[in-house]
Design a protein around this motif. Structure first.
Motif, PDB file in Angstrom:
ATOM      1  N   PHE A   1       2.491   6.324 -18.319  1.00  0.00           N
ATOM      2  CA  PHE A   1       1.910   7.237 -19.301  1.00  0.00           C
ATOM      3  C   PHE A   1       0.952   8.229 -18.640  1.00  0.00           C
ATOM      4  CE2 PHE A   1       3.041   3.317 -21.521  1.00  0.00           C
ATOM      5  CZ  PHE A   1       3.861   3.813 -22.524  1.00  0.00           C
ATOM      6  N   ILE A   2       0.262   7.774 -17.602  1.00  0.00           N
ATOM      7  CA  ILE A   2      -0.583   8.699 -16.842  1.00  0.00           C
ATOM      8  C   ILE A   2       0.281   9.755 -16.168  1.00  0.00           C
ATOM      9  CG2 ILE A   2      -2.156   8.892 -14.876  1.00  0.00           C
ATOM     10  CD1 ILE A   2      -3.204   6.100 -15.552  1.00  0.00           C
ATOM     11  N   ALA A   3       1.389   9.309 -15.577  1.00  0.00           N
ATOM     12  CA  ALA A   3       2.286  10.243 -14.893  1.00  0.00           C
ATOM     13  C   ALA A   3       2.871  11.264 -15.861  1.00  0.00           C
ATOM     14  CB  ALA A   3       3.402   9.469 -14.193  1.00  0.00           C
ATOM     15  N   SER A   4       3.290  10.811 -17.041  1.00  0.00           N
ATOM     16  CA  SER A   4       3.872  11.734 -18.021  1.00  0.00           C
ATOM     17  C   SER A   4       2.839  12.714 -18.562  1.00  0.00           C
ATOM     18  CB  SER A   4       4.497  10.948 -19.177  1.00  0.00           C
ATOM     19  OG  SER A   4       3.506  10.213 -19.887  1.00  0.00           O
ATOM     20  N   GLN A   5       1.587  12.263 -18.642  1.00  0.00           N
ATOM     21  CA  GLN A   5       0.530  13.119 -19.180  1.00  0.00           C
ATOM     22  C   GLN A   5       0.234  14.308 -18.270  1.00  0.00           C
ATOM     23  OE1 GLN A   5      -3.099  10.974 -19.930  1.00  0.00           O
ATOM     24  NE2 GLN A   5      -4.233  12.777 -20.579  1.00  0.00           N
ATOM     25  N   TYR A   6       0.342  14.102 -16.955  1.00  0.00           N
ATOM     26  CA  TYR A   6      -0.052  15.148 -16.009  1.00  0.00           C
ATOM     27  C   TYR A   6       1.133  15.745 -15.254  1.00  0.00           C
ATOM     28  CZ  TYR A   6      -4.669  13.282 -16.948  1.00  0.00           C
ATOM     29  OH  TYR A   6      -5.815  12.873 -17.573  1.00  0.00           O
ATOM     30  N   LEU A   7       2.357  15.467 -15.721  1.00  0.00           N
ATOM     31  CA  LEU A   7       3.531  16.017 -15.040  1.00  0.00           C
ATOM     32  C   LEU A   7       3.551  17.545 -15.123  1.00  0.00           C
ATOM     33  CD1 LEU A   7       6.124  15.323 -13.502  1.00  0.00           C
ATOM     34  CD2 LEU A   7       7.335  15.301 -15.703  1.00  0.00           C
ATOM     35  N   GLU A   8       3.135  18.097 -16.246  1.00  0.00           N
ATOM     36  CA  GLU A   8       3.140  19.554 -16.385  1.00  0.00           C
ATOM     37  C   GLU A   8       2.165  20.209 -15.402  1.00  0.00           C
ATOM     38  OE1 GLU A   8       2.710  21.136 -20.261  1.00  0.00           O
ATOM     39  OE2 GLU A   8       4.291  19.898 -21.150  1.00  0.00           O
ATOM     40  N   THR A   9       1.012  19.584 -15.173  1.00  0.00           N
ATOM     41  CA  THR A   9       0.059  20.130 -14.205  1.00  0.00           C
ATOM     42  C   THR A   9       0.634  20.065 -12.793  1.00  0.00           C
ATOM     43  OG1 THR A   9      -1.749  19.324 -15.613  1.00  0.00           O
ATOM     44  CG2 THR A   9      -2.318  20.018 -13.398  1.00  0.00           C
ATOM     45  N   LEU A  10       1.339  18.956 -12.482  1.00  0.00           N
ATOM     46  CA  LEU A  10       1.996  18.853 -11.174  1.00  0.00           C
ATOM     47  C   LEU A  10       3.046  19.946 -11.011  1.00  0.00           C
ATOM     48  CD1 LEU A  10       2.510  15.000 -10.759  1.00  0.00           C
ATOM     49  CD2 LEU A  10       1.029  16.451  -9.382  1.00  0.00           C
ATOM     50  N   TRP A  11       3.798  20.182 -12.070  1.00  0.00           N
ATOM     51  CA  TRP A  11       4.828  21.230 -12.008  1.00  0.00           C
ATOM     52  C   TRP A  11       4.188  22.606 -11.798  1.00  0.00           C
ATOM     53  CZ3 TRP A  11       9.400  22.868 -11.076  1.00  0.00           C
ATOM     54  CH2 TRP A  11       9.848  24.083 -11.581  1.00  0.00           C
TER      55      TRP A  11
ATOM     56  N   TYR B   1       8.400   9.015 -10.023  1.00  0.00           N
ATOM     57  CA  TYR B   1       9.749   9.323 -10.515  1.00  0.00           C
ATOM     58  C   TYR B   1      10.442   8.125 -11.176  1.00  0.00           C
ATOM     59  CZ  TYR B   1      14.514  11.034 -10.771  1.00  0.00           C
ATOM     60  OH  TYR B   1      15.756  11.388 -11.229  1.00  0.00           O
ATOM     61  N   PRO B   2      10.487   6.944 -10.531  1.00  0.00           N
ATOM     62  CA  PRO B   2      11.157   5.820 -11.211  1.00  0.00           C
ATOM     63  C   PRO B   2      10.449   5.401 -12.494  1.00  0.00           C
ATOM     64  CG  PRO B   2      10.069   5.092  -9.194  1.00  0.00           C
ATOM     65  CD  PRO B   2      10.023   6.575  -9.186  1.00  0.00           C
ATOM     66  N   LEU B   3       9.105   5.508 -12.499  1.00  0.00           N
ATOM     67  CA  LEU B   3       8.355   5.148 -13.703  1.00  0.00           C
ATOM     68  C   LEU B   3       8.672   6.111 -14.845  1.00  0.00           C
ATOM     69  CD1 LEU B   3       4.868   4.424 -12.064  1.00  0.00           C
ATOM     70  CD2 LEU B   3       6.678   2.794 -12.586  1.00  0.00           C
ATOM     71  N   LEU B   4       8.782   7.391 -14.525  1.00  0.00           N
ATOM     72  CA  LEU B   4       9.073   8.385 -15.557  1.00  0.00           C
ATOM     73  C   LEU B   4      10.507   8.244 -16.065  1.00  0.00           C
ATOM     74  CD1 LEU B   4       7.297  11.492 -13.996  1.00  0.00           C
ATOM     75  CD2 LEU B   4       6.578  10.213 -16.009  1.00  0.00           C
ATOM     76  N   LEU B   5      11.443   7.966 -15.170  1.00  0.00           N
ATOM     77  CA  LEU B   5      12.824   7.759 -15.608  1.00  0.00           C
ATOM     78  C   LEU B   5      12.914   6.552 -16.538  1.00  0.00           C
ATOM     79  CD1 LEU B   5      16.065   8.187 -13.673  1.00  0.00           C
ATOM     80  CD2 LEU B   5      15.674   5.971 -14.711  1.00  0.00           C
ATOM     81  N   ASP B   6      12.205   5.487 -16.185  1.00  0.00           N
ATOM     82  CA  ASP B   6      12.196   4.293 -17.025  1.00  0.00           C
ATOM     83  C   ASP B   6      11.551   4.587 -18.383  1.00  0.00           C
ATOM     84  OD1 ASP B   6      12.671   1.412 -17.335  1.00  0.00           O
ATOM     85  OD2 ASP B   6      10.498   1.251 -17.334  1.00  0.00           O
ATOM     86  N   LEU B   7      10.508   5.422 -18.367  1.00  0.00           N
ATOM     87  CA  LEU B   7       9.830   5.785 -19.620  1.00  0.00           C
ATOM     88  C   LEU B   7      10.763   6.602 -20.513  1.00  0.00           C
ATOM     89  CD1 LEU B   7       7.161   5.721 -21.217  1.00  0.00           C
ATOM     90  CD2 LEU B   7       6.521   7.844 -20.071  1.00  0.00           C
ATOM     91  N   VAL B   8      11.487   7.530 -19.923  1.00  0.00           N
ATOM     92  CA  VAL B   8      12.445   8.332 -20.702  1.00  0.00           C
ATOM     93  C   VAL B   8      13.548   7.437 -21.264  1.00  0.00           C
ATOM     94  CG1 VAL B   8      14.167  10.174 -20.588  1.00  0.00           C
ATOM     95  CG2 VAL B   8      11.968  10.451 -19.439  1.00  0.00           C
ATOM     96  N   ALA B   9      13.990   6.469 -20.467  1.00  0.00           N
ATOM     97  CA  ALA B   9      15.036   5.555 -20.923  1.00  0.00           C
ATOM     98  C   ALA B   9      14.586   4.763 -22.148  1.00  0.00           C
ATOM     99  CB  ALA B   9      15.429   4.604 -19.795  1.00  0.00           C
ATOM    100  N   LYS B  10      13.289   4.456 -22.211  1.00  0.00           N
ATOM    101  CA  LYS B  10      12.766   3.644 -23.315  1.00  0.00           C
ATOM    102  C   LYS B  10      12.325   4.482 -24.517  1.00  0.00           C
ATOM    103  CE  LYS B  10      11.196  -0.040 -20.235  1.00  0.00           C
ATOM    104  NZ  LYS B  10      10.031  -0.710 -19.606  1.00  0.00           N
ATOM    105  N   THR B  11      11.864   5.709 -24.268  1.00  0.00           N
ATOM    106  CA  THR B  11      11.299   6.518 -25.357  1.00  0.00           C
ATOM    107  C   THR B  11      12.187   7.683 -25.770  1.00  0.00           C
ATOM    108  OG1 THR B  11      10.077   7.932 -23.798  1.00  0.00           O
ATOM    109  CG2 THR B  11       8.977   5.935 -24.601  1.00  0.00           C
ATOM    110  N   SER B  12      13.203   7.995 -24.970  1.00  0.00           N
ATOM    111  CA  SER B  12      14.109   9.135 -25.245  1.00  0.00           C
ATOM    112  C   SER B  12      13.333  10.441 -25.404  1.00  0.00           C
ATOM    113  CB  SER B  12      14.946   8.862 -26.505  1.00  0.00           C
ATOM    114  OG  SER B  12      15.723   7.706 -26.347  1.00  0.00           O
TER     115      SER B  12
END
Length: 769
Positions: A79-89, A112-123
């Motif tokens: 969730f931390i990674a997803s929150q700041y992915l836009e800033t990284l981009w 990356y693996p954490l975010l892929l797993d998060l997308v798999a679970k939350t769509s």
């Protein structure tokens, strides 16, 4: 940069140090949040400002620290990674700074693996889109050779490839992460360290919908790393060592990549790498020695962990073991000799290996063409060059003795007529937005030619004639298509071809029988009416008009059964063979190329049982006796090693259920064979098989009271009762339709064995009241 900005950065640094030393779990995320806000503001104001660059560096490095921190909960990190992915981009796309870029890539590598797993679970579609965009940019930068320079143009200084090595190594780690995450987990791989992969993503996921494309992307990323080892002409020791180390992790995490990696490693020629212009002879000698030692350690690591092993069922692996172990032993001897002599005891003129001007110009010219192809700035020249055999990276071969690089074409230039046909075929294929009207899946061929039998395109619409193509081009087109083809689609296509052959042979035999019958009738008429020439002529005319081409004699049941057994034995013979498929297109002749595409990779993909399952459930459904012969073979196969065959059992039973629902036969083969499978399996089950049994019972497509009652012997067995009750509990919780059946079973067990009354009542009280 103003004094106020400097103070703000200093305060952030102090806050981070304080958080790291005292309470990183609570304080570090707050520091990251502040850094993210300040970075976004600074970049939007002026991305080239020193303040923006320093903030970007600080933000990305802090992100890496948080993702690596053991104090931060693993459940919080996605969730931390997803929150700041836009800033990284934003940092990656707007800040032109090698240090910030390096930390940005490292941040994405960890998350990356954490975010892929998060997308798999939350769509989360928005998160997946941004993650894909981010990934594509980094991969493109590597392809353009920008990740080490951060500038779009190709430099004429090959020394540039050794600069900003941190960016290059970070990209190597990211590519490795993609390979591991986007490759399915092999049952034989020790995957505890890398548990996240696309294996856990459902095939019908609403967001991650194209899993085969992700797997292909992983293979392409692995090829990028392998090609770098083979094709990079300069001695960039840090990058080579980084790639070798990452390949060892890939090989251990996903064992199915081993053959591919080792094949490339054998083509990695350390002696053929040129000395950088700005490096001395002693630096070149040291660099070469470090890479050789890393090469040796890589091989020893593979042997120690049984990734490179001798005496396996694979001839390819045995050959690679022999070659690599000899190379490692030779490198060890060279290292010991160098150590005894002293690294500085050498002649500079004999050690130097400088690139000459002509070879340098060839490499620069080639890289420029590659960049134009990727950028799309010269699409016309790109398409022409690719069709006429422009040399690929694999065409740059090292001459170890002469220390030169020669650029060779991988194939002969196609003729004008070949290019015309290829271009026409490409335009036709790309013009079709769907398969409607494009494919011809009819089981009846349009003619008796090979093209009519094997073509899955509507030939009357395509107007394509490939007979003018050279044999070499035809082989490459065919092999490339088959290598990229989905296994299920390939099996379906082969079934269509087989049906066409069967239809043609049936008609041929029928016509032959008709011809024989008419001739016999004619002979009889000729004897009776020998004097009547007119009648004879009429009969001859009848023969000419009705004369069929060929007609088969129908096979009796015994012949069909014998042929079925022969087919099964042939399939298993190929499955049990020691032939291993090549992973790269051979260039030494068509025979090897054709051998490469044979369906021989039975031990890894288990393609053979897919064929037998389809034959039993659909291909021979009209003849129940033949179908059951195949099913007996499948049953013996899954029971022989049922610990590792749960997935095959489920696939087989799903096919049986689906075929019955399609009303291919009136007999309920699913119920018959699923109950038999359970009856044969249950006597061998122990408590250690809990996962296998629960998976089988939960994934069978349909359960009846007969299926549930089969579990009774397990419940009544004191040594295995816990296995049975665990399975029942799982079914009660997740398969509601079987709850009434399980209640009946529990009541029966309580009546027959009072010692199990407490366990039965526990389930009844909890789930039935």
């Amino acid at each position: 940069m103003s004094e106020n900005s400097t103070n703000e950065l200093d305060q952030l640094v102090k806050a981070k140090n304080l958080a790291m030393d005292n309470n990183p779990r609570e304080m570090l995320p707050k520091v990251l949040e502040t850094a993210s806000t300040m970075t976004v503001i600074a970049i939007n104001s002026n991305s080239s400002d020193i303040k923006a660059i320093r903030l970007a560096r600080f933000f990305a490095s802090t992100f890496v620290d948080i993702m690596n921190s053991k104090e931060i909960s693993k459940t919080e990190k996605p969730f931390i990674a997803s929150q700041y992915l836009e800033t990284l981009w934003l940092t990656c796309s707007r800040i032109v700074d090698p240090i910030a870029y390096k930390y940005t890539i490292l941040s994405l590598t960890i998350s990356y693996p954490l975010l892929l797993d998060l997308v798999a679970k939350t769509s989360n579609d928005k998160l997946w889109t941004l993650l894909t965009r981010f990934k594509d940019k980094i991969i493109k930068n590597w392809r353009l050779n920008q990740s080490n320079k951060l500038k779009p143009e190709i430099s004429d200084d090959l020394n540039d490839d050794s600069k900003n090595i941190g960016c290059k190594l970070a990209t190597v780690k990211f590519l490795s992460q993609i390979v591991i995450t986007q490759t399915v987990i092999n049952d034989n791989s020790p995957n505890n360290s890398y548990p996240i992969s696309i294996t856990s993503v459902p095939n019908n996921h609403p967001v991650i919908s194209n899993k085969p494309k992700l797997e292909t992307e992983a293979k392409n990323c692995l090829d990028l790393l392998l090609n770098y080892l083979i094709e990079e002409p300069m001695m960039i020791s840090s990058a080579f060592i980084g790639v070798l180390n990452c390949l060892s992790f890939i090989m251990k995490a996903r064992s199915q990549t081993t053959i591919r990696i080792l094949s490339a490693l054998l083509r990695f020629n350390v002696d053929g790498k040129y000395q950088l212009d700005d490096k001395s002879a002693v630096n070149y000698k040291l660099s070469k020695r470090f890479v050789e030692r890393c090469y040796k350690n890589f091989v020893n690591f593979g042997i120690k962990n049984q990734l490179i092993k001798n005496g396996s069922q694979s001839n390819s692996m045995n050959q690679m073991y022999s070659k690599l172990s000899k190379i490692a032993q030779t490198l060890h001897v060279i290292g010991e000799e160098t150590k005894s002599k002293g690294i500085l005891n050498f002649t500079a003129s004999e050690t130097e290996n400088k690139i000459n001007k002509n070879e340098k110009e060839k490499i620069i010219s080639y890289r420029l063409k590659q960049q134009r192809k990727l950028d799309g700035t010269n699409s016309s020249s790109t398409s022409t060059s690719s069709a006429t055999g422009t040399p690929s990276f694999t065409a740059i071969t090292e001459d170890i003795d002469k220390k030169t690089i020669t650029v060779q074409q991988t194939s002969q230039p196609a003729s004008d007529i070949s290019l015309e046909h290829l271009t026409s075929l490409q335009k036709y294929a790309f013009s079709k937005n769907s398969a409607t009207g494009f494919t011809n899946s009819s089981p009846i061929a349009t003619g008796d030619s090979y093209s009519a039998i094997y073509s899955l395109m509507n030939m009357q619409n395509s107007n394509q004639n490939l007979s003018n193509l050279s044999q070499d081009n035809l082989v490459k087109l065919s092999t490339e298509a088959i290598m990229r083809c989905d296994t299920t689609k390939l099996i379906s296509a082969l079934s269509i071809v087989a049906s066409r052959y069967t239809d043609l042979m049936t008609n041929k035999r029928k016509r032959e029988d008709d011809e024989t019958e008419i001739k016999e009738e004619h002979e009889n008429k000729k004897v009776k009416t020998e004097s009547d020439s007119e009648d004879e002529n009429e009969v001859q005319e009848d023969i000419d008009v009705t004369k069929p081409m060929f007609e088969p004699k129908p096979m009796d049941q015994e012949t069909k059964i014998n042929l079925t057994k022969r087919i099964i034995n042939k399939i298993i013979e190929v499955k049990d063979s020691n032939i291993e498929p090549s992973l790269t297109v051979p260039t030494d002749g068509m025979n090897n190329t054709l051998n490469m595409i044979k369906l021989v990779d039975w031990k890894n993909s288990e393609s053979w049982y897919h064929i037998l399952i389809r034959l039993a459930t659909r291909g021979t459904a009209a003849n129940n006796e033949i179908s059951n012969i195949i099913r007996e073979q499948l049953l013996s196969f899954v029971l022989d090693d049922f610990d590792n065959k749960a997935a095959i059992m489920v696939e087989w039973m799903n096919e049986e259920w689906y075929s019955f629902k399609l009303k291919i036969t009136n007999e309920d083969s699913y119920k018959t064979w699923s109950i038999r499978l359970l009856n044969e399996l249950i006597p061998f089950l122990e408590n250690k098989h809990r996962r296998i049994f629960i998976r089988l019972m939960s994934e069978l497509p349909s359960l009846s009271s007969d299926h549930v009652s089969i579990m009774k012997p397990i419940l009544m067995d004191p040594s295995r009762s816990s296995l049975g009750f665990q399975a029942l509990k799982f079914l009660i919780m997740f398969r509601a339709p079987v709850k009434p059946m399980i209640k009946d079973l529990l009541d029966t067990v309580m009546q027959e064995d009072s010692s199990l009354e407490e366990q039965c009542k526990s389930l009844l009280d909890k789930y039935y009241k």
